[in-house]
Enzyme design. Sequence first.
Site, PDB file in Angstrom:
ATOM      1  N   CYS A 117      43.273  35.623  44.947  1.00 14.83           N
ATOM      2  CA  CYS A 117      42.983  36.782  45.806  1.00 14.83           C
ATOM      3  C   CYS A 117      43.896  36.919  47.019  1.00 14.83           C
ATOM      4  CB  CYS A 117      41.533  36.716  46.259  1.00 14.83           C
ATOM      5  SG  CYS A 117      40.378  36.833  44.888  1.00 14.83           S
TER       6      CYS A 117
HETATM    7  N1  LIG Z   1      38.310  34.389  41.595  1.00 12.44           N
HETATM    8  C1  LIG Z   1      37.882  34.944  42.719  1.00 12.44           C
HETATM    9  O1  LIG Z   1      37.577  34.266  43.693  1.00 12.44           O
HETATM   10  C2  LIG Z   1      37.729  36.446  42.828  1.00 12.44           C
HETATM   11  C3  LIG Z   1      36.933  36.967  43.859  1.00 12.44           C
HETATM   12  C4  LIG Z   1      36.779  38.333  43.964  1.00 12.44           C
HETATM   13  C5  LIG Z   1      37.458  39.170  43.091  1.00 12.44           C
HETATM   14  N2  LIG Z   1      38.242  38.639  42.096  1.00 12.44           N
HETATM   15  C6  LIG Z   1      38.902  39.572  41.194  1.00 12.44           C
HETATM   16  O2  LIG Z   1      38.153  39.605  39.984  1.00 12.44           O
HETATM   17  C7  LIG Z   1      39.016  39.798  38.865  1.00 12.44           C
HETATM   18  C8  LIG Z   1      38.812  38.657  37.859  1.00 12.44           C
HETATM   19  O3  LIG Z   1      39.218  37.444  38.470  1.00 12.44           O
HETATM   20  P1  LIG Z   1      38.754  36.010  37.952  1.00 12.44           P
HETATM   21  O4  LIG Z   1      39.049  35.064  39.054  1.00 12.44           O
HETATM   22  O5  LIG Z   1      37.368  36.066  37.408  1.00 12.44           O
HETATM   23  O6  LIG Z   1      39.767  35.773  36.751  1.00 12.44           O
HETATM   24  P2  LIG Z   1      39.682  34.591  35.659  1.00 12.44           P
HETATM   25  O7  LIG Z   1      41.075  34.362  35.200  1.00 12.44           O
HETATM   26  O8  LIG Z   1      38.877  33.450  36.184  1.00 12.44           O
HETATM   27  O9  LIG Z   1      38.845  35.241  34.483  1.00 12.44           O
HETATM   28  C9  LIG Z   1      39.247  36.372  33.806  1.00 12.44           C
HETATM   29  C10 LIG Z   1      38.883  36.248  32.348  1.00 12.44           C
HETATM   30  O10 LIG Z   1      39.259  37.468  31.723  1.00 12.44           O
HETATM   31  C11 LIG Z   1      39.772  37.175  30.439  1.00 12.44           C
HETATM   32  N3  LIG Z   1      40.597  38.309  30.036  1.00 12.44           N
HETATM   33  C12 LIG Z   1      41.838  38.642  30.439  1.00 12.44           C
HETATM   34  N4  LIG Z   1      42.219  39.803  29.888  1.00 12.44           N
HETATM   35  C13 LIG Z   1      41.187  40.215  29.118  1.00 12.44           C
HETATM   36  C14 LIG Z   1      40.968  41.349  28.306  1.00 12.44           C
HETATM   37  N5  LIG Z   1      41.887  42.314  28.209  1.00 12.44           N
HETATM   38  N6  LIG Z   1      39.803  41.442  27.652  1.00 12.44           N
HETATM   39  C15 LIG Z   1      38.857  40.473  27.772  1.00 12.44           C
HETATM   40  N7  LIG Z   1      39.006  39.387  28.524  1.00 12.44           N
HETATM   41  C16 LIG Z   1      40.153  39.269  29.204  1.00 12.44           C
HETATM   42  C17 LIG Z   1      40.514  35.867  30.606  1.00 12.44           C
HETATM   43  O11 LIG Z   1      40.633  35.173  29.376  1.00 12.44           O
HETATM   44  C18 LIG Z   1      39.620  35.129  31.607  1.00 12.44           C
HETATM   45  O12 LIG Z   1      38.673  34.302  30.963  1.00 12.44           O
HETATM   46  C19 LIG Z   1      40.427  39.893  39.441  1.00 12.44           C
HETATM   47  O13 LIG Z   1      40.733  41.239  39.675  1.00 12.44           O
HETATM   48  C20 LIG Z   1      40.292  39.169  40.767  1.00 12.44           C
HETATM   49  O14 LIG Z   1      41.252  39.588  41.704  1.00 12.44           O
HETATM   50  C21 LIG Z   1      38.375  37.302  41.938  1.00 12.44           C
END
Ligand SMILES: NC(=O)c1ccc[n+]([C@@H]2O[C@H](COP(=O)([O-])OP(=O)(O)OC[C@H]3O[C@@H](n4cnc5c(N)ncnc54)[C@H](O)[C@@H]3O)[C@@H](O)[C@H]2O)c1
Length: 413
Positions: free
Chosen positions: A265
């Site tokens: 992030c």
């Molecule tokens: N990690 C954090 O602390 C956090 C906090 C707030 C917001 N976010 C936002 O949330 C979103 C997700 O982040 P995250 O940390 O959960 O990511 P992550 O990498 O932990 O998880 C994402 C998952 O999505 C899957 N994926 C990717 N492309 C895909 C698709 N086309 N179809 C289905 N599955 C798919 C991946 O295999 C993975 O398991 C991002 O936009 C991030 O910026 C993250």
Amino acid sequence: MSAQESRILAIIGQGYVGLPLAMAAVDAGWTVIGIDNFEAKVAQINSGKSPVEDILDNQLQTALTSGSYRASTDFSTVAKASVITICVPTPLDEKREPDLSLLQSAATAIAPFVSNETLVVSESTSYPGTLRDIIIPTVDSLKPKDSTIVYFASAPERVNPGDPVWNQKNTPRLVGAIDAASKVKALAFYESICDVAVAVSSPEIAEAAKLLENTFRLVNIALINEFAQLCAASGINVQEVIDAASSKPYGFMPFRPGVGVGGHCIPVDPLYLTWWARQNGGRAEFVETADSINHAMPRYVAQRALKLVDSSVTKPKVLILGVAYKSGVGDVRETPVTELCQHLIAQGADVAWHDPLVPNWNDSKPVDLFWKCDVAILATKQPGMDVGHLIKQGIPILDCTNSIRNLAGVSSL
Ligand SMILES: NC(=O)c1ccc[n+]([C@@H]2O[C@H](COP(=O)([O-])OP(=O)(O)OC[C@H]3O[C@@H](n4cnc5c(N)ncnc54)[C@H](O)[C@@H]3O)[C@@H](O)[C@H]2O)c1
């Protein structure tokens, strides 16, 4: 029962955001299909082994055995859902610009299966206009002909992995819907899961607010990283200065210096803002400067640490303690420790690392705390990591975490 009457939620992406949301929704009485295109992760989750620290295996197992949760790679299952949330990564590309390819492919994959009157929400972080200009046209152009009404909203996730206090339930949720009917649906959904849902007037307000929140952190971290270097050059302990300033009851918020910024992030989202500014003919110069200051920190930390080594040592052995981007998680995405290692190696050091939450990193394995070194850098203070042995051995430690105070042999940033 038609999809719109079901209390079935489909979540696209089962990572740090999607899986905790799934468990929060199960707790709130939803039946959840957790869709992920990474087969091995889906298999791991369905075997009851959580891939994220915030969800314990037994919580996941309870949800699986009760039948209220299942992970799947099958996008056609979203047809049963009345709500679909998209929680896929929104990283940077090689030019350090927004890469929405995963978001685009998730929208494309669900579109043919979206049932009539389904609510589609994006929780992924992105620049203002992403829901309206990318997700909605994709879903509308590919959805089934009889799905005449689809509701849309943006509700950026704010979860802070590893946080013992704030979680999906008690963190207020921003909801920016595309129209009045979508707002009613989206608020009802989030009010069923979160204590507070905050309606804003458009998806763009919600998207921009998320970028503001994380940019606020980036620039304040940069400010304190710069300030820490100024203090160190004058022999002033910056931590004591921050403590002193924190006694002011209003108008000041303490940030601490560190090796840099990491994770999915803080180093990433502000660059969505700088890119978006350029698309609109402007420049977010202040944010760009903050980004450069944070990126220069690993080099500064490497130099500070090597200065602690006796000058007679020609190839200093450096032990890095904690490589995850923050305490309490094993997440190494964008960790500034990668650049720290590169600078140390470029300056002739032999580097090893220790992190109880990270089993493998950069194709290497951790060493234990007894690895013989000339200096240790406490980059991320992981729970249970005891540096007492190093202190007893008289090994100099550069503490970048403000967790060891007033101990001989320990310098702070
Ligand atoms: N990690 C954090 O602390 C956090 C906090 C707030 C917001 N976010 C936002 O949330 C979103 C997700 O982040 P995250 O940390 O959960 O990511 P992550 O990498 O932990 O998880 C994402 C998952 O999505 C899957 N994926 C990717 N492309 C895909 C698709 N086309 N179809 C289905 N599955 C798919 C991946 O295999 C993975 O398991 C991002 O936009 C991030 O910026 C993250």
